[in-house]
Design an enzyme around this catalytic site. Structure first.
Site, PDB file in Angstrom:
ATOM      1  N   HIS A 152      -1.621  -5.525   1.322  1.00 33.67           N
ATOM      2  CA  HIS A 152      -2.877  -6.235   1.071  1.00 33.67           C
ATOM      3  C   HIS A 152      -2.576  -7.628   0.560  1.00 33.67           C
ATOM      4  O   HIS A 152      -1.631  -7.817  -0.216  1.00 33.67           O
ATOM      5  CB  HIS A 152      -3.718  -5.491   0.021  1.00 33.67           C
ATOM      6  CG  HIS A 152      -4.845  -6.344  -0.505  1.00 33.67           C
ATOM      7  ND1 HIS A 152      -6.064  -6.442   0.139  1.00 33.67           N
ATOM      8  CD2 HIS A 152      -4.912  -7.188  -1.565  1.00 33.67           C
ATOM      9  CE1 HIS A 152      -6.826  -7.300  -0.522  1.00 33.67           C
ATOM     10  NE2 HIS A 152      -6.159  -7.765  -1.563  1.00 33.67           N
TER      11      HIS A 152
ATOM     12  N   ARG B  25      -1.500 -14.646   3.423  1.00 34.37           N
ATOM     13  CA  ARG B  25      -2.177 -13.967   4.539  1.00 34.37           C
ATOM     14  C   ARG B  25      -1.379 -14.150   5.834  1.00 34.37           C
ATOM     15  O   ARG B  25      -1.301 -13.243   6.664  1.00 34.37           O
ATOM     16  CB  ARG B  25      -3.601 -14.515   4.720  1.00 34.37           C
ATOM     17  CG  ARG B  25      -4.544 -14.210   3.569  1.00 34.37           C
ATOM     18  CD  ARG B  25      -5.094 -12.809   3.590  1.00 34.37           C
ATOM     19  NE  ARG B  25      -6.046 -12.562   4.639  1.00 34.37           N
ATOM     20  CZ  ARG B  25      -6.823 -11.483   4.703  1.00 34.37           C
ATOM     21  NH1 ARG B  25      -6.756 -10.538   3.764  1.00 34.37           N
ATOM     22  NH2 ARG B  25      -7.653 -11.302   5.708  1.00 34.37           N
TER      23      ARG B  25
ATOM     24  N   THR C 148      -5.155  -8.286  10.177  1.00 36.94           N
ATOM     25  CA  THR C 148      -5.538  -6.996   9.585  1.00 36.94           C
ATOM     26  C   THR C 148      -5.070  -5.831  10.452  1.00 36.94           C
ATOM     27  O   THR C 148      -4.524  -4.852   9.945  1.00 36.94           O
ATOM     28  CB  THR C 148      -7.073  -6.943   9.398  1.00 36.94           C
ATOM     29  OG1 THR C 148      -7.467  -8.046   8.572  1.00 36.94           O
ATOM     30  CG2 THR C 148      -7.506  -5.644   8.749  1.00 36.94           C
TER      31      THR C 148
ATOM     32  N   ASN D  54      -1.690  -0.375   7.430  1.00 35.06           N
ATOM     33  CA  ASN D  54      -1.183  -1.732   7.669  1.00 35.06           C
ATOM     34  C   ASN D  54      -0.315  -2.277   6.533  1.00 35.06           C
ATOM     35  O   ASN D  54      -0.134  -3.479   6.385  1.00 35.06           O
ATOM     36  CB  ASN D  54      -2.318  -2.683   8.058  1.00 35.06           C
ATOM     37  CG  ASN D  54      -3.348  -2.852   6.970  1.00 35.06           C
ATOM     38  OD1 ASN D  54      -3.217  -2.260   5.894  1.00 35.06           O
ATOM     39  ND2 ASN D  54      -4.354  -3.657   7.223  1.00 35.06           N
TER      40      ASN D  54
ATOM     41  N   LYS E 113       0.840  -1.202   0.000  1.00 40.10           N
ATOM     42  CA  LYS E 113       0.000   0.000   0.000  1.00 40.10           C
ATOM     43  C   LYS E 113       0.879   1.258   0.000  1.00 40.10           C
ATOM     44  O   LYS E 113       2.103   1.169   0.226  1.00 40.10           O
ATOM     45  CB  LYS E 113      -0.908  -0.032   1.235  1.00 40.10           C
ATOM     46  CG  LYS E 113      -1.935  -1.185   1.205  1.00 40.10           C
ATOM     47  CD  LYS E 113      -2.805  -1.164   2.454  1.00 40.10           C
ATOM     48  CE  LYS E 113      -3.834  -2.288   2.422  1.00 40.10           C
ATOM     49  NZ  LYS E 113      -4.700  -2.266   3.630  1.00 40.10           N
TER      50      LYS E 113
ATOM     51  N   ARG F   7       2.928  -7.048   8.859  1.00 38.70           N
ATOM     52  CA  ARG F   7       2.207  -6.031   9.638  1.00 38.70           C
ATOM     53  C   ARG F   7       2.701  -5.984  11.081  1.00 38.70           C
ATOM     54  O   ARG F   7       2.762  -4.920  11.696  1.00 38.70           O
ATOM     55  CB  ARG F   7       0.708  -6.292   9.566  1.00 38.70           C
ATOM     56  CG  ARG F   7       0.114  -5.960   8.189  1.00 38.70           C
ATOM     57  CD  ARG F   7      -1.206  -6.650   7.985  1.00 38.70           C
ATOM     58  NE  ARG F   7      -1.944  -6.194   6.805  1.00 38.70           N
ATOM     59  CZ  ARG F   7      -3.042  -6.787   6.359  1.00 38.70           C
ATOM     60  NH1 ARG F   7      -3.520  -7.852   6.973  1.00 38.70           N
ATOM     61  NH2 ARG F   7      -3.663  -6.324   5.292  1.00 38.70           N
TER      62      ARG F   7
ATOM     63  N   GLU G 275      -9.184 -10.413  -7.967  1.00 39.91           N
ATOM     64  CA  GLU G 275      -8.285  -9.273  -7.790  1.00 39.91           C
ATOM     65  C   GLU G 275      -7.174  -9.257  -8.845  1.00 39.91           C
ATOM     66  O   GLU G 275      -6.816  -8.198  -9.365  1.00 39.91           O
ATOM     67  CB  GLU G 275      -7.685  -9.306  -6.368  1.00 39.91           C
ATOM     68  CG  GLU G 275      -8.748  -9.020  -5.313  1.00 39.91           C
ATOM     69  CD  GLU G 275      -8.295  -9.274  -3.878  1.00 39.91           C
ATOM     70  OE1 GLU G 275      -7.108  -9.603  -3.660  1.00 39.91           O
ATOM     71  OE2 GLU G 275      -9.134  -9.145  -2.969  1.00 39.91           O
TER      72      GLU G 275
ATOM     73  N   PHE H 186     -15.539   3.371   7.431  1.00 41.92           N
ATOM     74  CA  PHE H 186     -14.116   3.639   7.189  1.00 41.92           C
ATOM     75  C   PHE H 186     -13.770   3.752   5.699  1.00 41.92           C
ATOM     76  O   PHE H 186     -12.660   4.125   5.338  1.00 41.92           O
ATOM     77  CB  PHE H 186     -13.244   2.551   7.841  1.00 41.92           C
ATOM     78  CG  PHE H 186     -13.375   1.176   7.221  1.00 41.92           C
ATOM     79  CD1 PHE H 186     -12.623   0.810   6.114  1.00 41.92           C
ATOM     80  CD2 PHE H 186     -14.274   0.244   7.742  1.00 41.92           C
ATOM     81  CE1 PHE H 186     -12.738  -0.452   5.538  1.00 41.92           C
ATOM     82  CE2 PHE H 186     -14.399  -1.025   7.185  1.00 41.92           C
ATOM     83  CZ  PHE H 186     -13.627  -1.365   6.076  1.00 41.92           C
TER      84      PHE H 186
ATOM     85  N   TYR I 122     -12.299  -3.233  -3.312  1.00 39.10           N
ATOM     86  CA  TYR I 122     -12.857  -3.311  -1.960  1.00 39.10           C
ATOM     87  C   TYR I 122     -14.386  -3.313  -1.987  1.00 39.10           C
ATOM     88  O   TYR I 122     -15.014  -2.726  -1.098  1.00 39.10           O
ATOM     89  CB  TYR I 122     -12.343  -2.149  -1.120  1.00 39.10           C
ATOM     90  CG  TYR I 122     -10.922  -2.332  -0.586  1.00 39.10           C
ATOM     91  CD1 TYR I 122     -10.555  -3.487   0.122  1.00 39.10           C
ATOM     92  CD2 TYR I 122      -9.950  -1.344  -0.758  1.00 39.10           C
ATOM     93  CE1 TYR I 122      -9.264  -3.652   0.621  1.00 39.10           C
ATOM     94  CE2 TYR I 122      -8.656  -1.506  -0.253  1.00 39.10           C
ATOM     95  CZ  TYR I 122      -8.332  -2.664   0.438  1.00 39.10           C
ATOM     96  OH  TYR I 122      -7.053  -2.824   0.949  1.00 39.10           O
TER      97      TYR I 122
END
Ligand code: UDP
Ligand code: MG
Length: 153
Positions: free
Chosen positions: A119, A89, A95, A116, A13, A106, A130, A61, A53
Site C-alpha cells: 500500500h 506510488r 493498483t 497486490n 500487506k 506490483r 494515514e 470488495f 480504507y
C-alpha cells in the site's frame, strides 16, 4: 530543504510479509534515496482498517479485503524525501498488478488485485492522515541522513 521532508505511508500487506518480500520492498525505497523514519510490524483490526480504507467502506470488495488485511502481520513504514508520495506510488505500480509495469513492486511480484503486496498513500493529505492513524508521534524518528548531500544537490 522543506521539500525533502515530505512523508508517505508505505505498508507491506500480509501477502508480501508471508512471501518474504519485506526486505526487497524496503530496499527499493532505500536505494532510491528515501529516508526511513518509522517502521513496525502490526496486526491490524477492523477499526484501523475501516479508518484507513474509509473511502472504500460499503463497496462490494470491502469485507473480503479487510479479512485479507487481518490475515497476518503488516509491515507499516513511513518514508521521507522530495516528492516521496508520488514517487512512492510509482515505485509500487498500478493498483492492479496485471496493469503494473515490470520494475514496479506490483509489476514484479503480483498478479491479482486483492493480492497486490503493498500500500502507498495517494496524496500528501492522505499520507498525513494515514501516518497519524498507523503511528504515534513518538514512533516517527527525526534523524539526519549522512547520505543526503550525495542524493540532493
Ligand atoms: N481492491 C480489491 N478489489 C477491488 C478494488 C480494490 O481487492 O475491486 C483492493 C486492492 O488490493 C487495493 C485496495 O483494495 O490495493 C485499495 O484500493 P485502491 O483503489 O485505493 O487502490 P490503491 O490505492 O491500493 O492502489
Ligand atoms: Mg488507495
Amino acid at each position: 530543504m522543506s521539500s525533502q521532508t515530505e512523508r508517505t505511508f508505505i505498508a507491506v500487506k500480509p501477502d508480501g510479509v508471508q512471501r518474504g518480500l519485506t526486505s526487497q520492498i524496503l530496499s527499493r525505497f532505500e536505494k532510491r534515496g528515501y529516508k526511513l523514519v518509522a517502521i513496525k510490524l502490526i496486526k491490524a483490526d477492523d477499526k484501523l482498517l475501516e479508518q484507513h480504507y474509509a473511502e472504500h467502506v460499503g463497496k462490494p470488495f470491502f469485507p473480503k479485503m479487510v479479512s485479507f488485511m487481518k490475515s497476518g502481520p503488516i509491515l507499516a513504514t513511513v518514508w521521507e524525501g522530495k516528492d516521496v508520495v508520488k514517487q512512492g506510488r510509482t515505485i509500487l505500480g498500478a493498483t492492479n498488478p496485471l496493469a503494473s509495469a515490470p520494475g514496479t513492486i506490483r509489476g514484479d511480484f503480483g498478479i491479482d488485485l486483492g493480492r497486490n503486496v503493498c500500500h502507498g498513500s495517494d496524496s500528501v493529505e492522505s499520507a498525513e492522515r494515514e501516518i497519524n492513524l498507523w503511528f504515534k508521534k513518538e514512533e516517527l524518528i527525526d534523524w539526519e541522513s549522512n547520505q543526503a548531500k550525495w542524493i540532493y544537490e
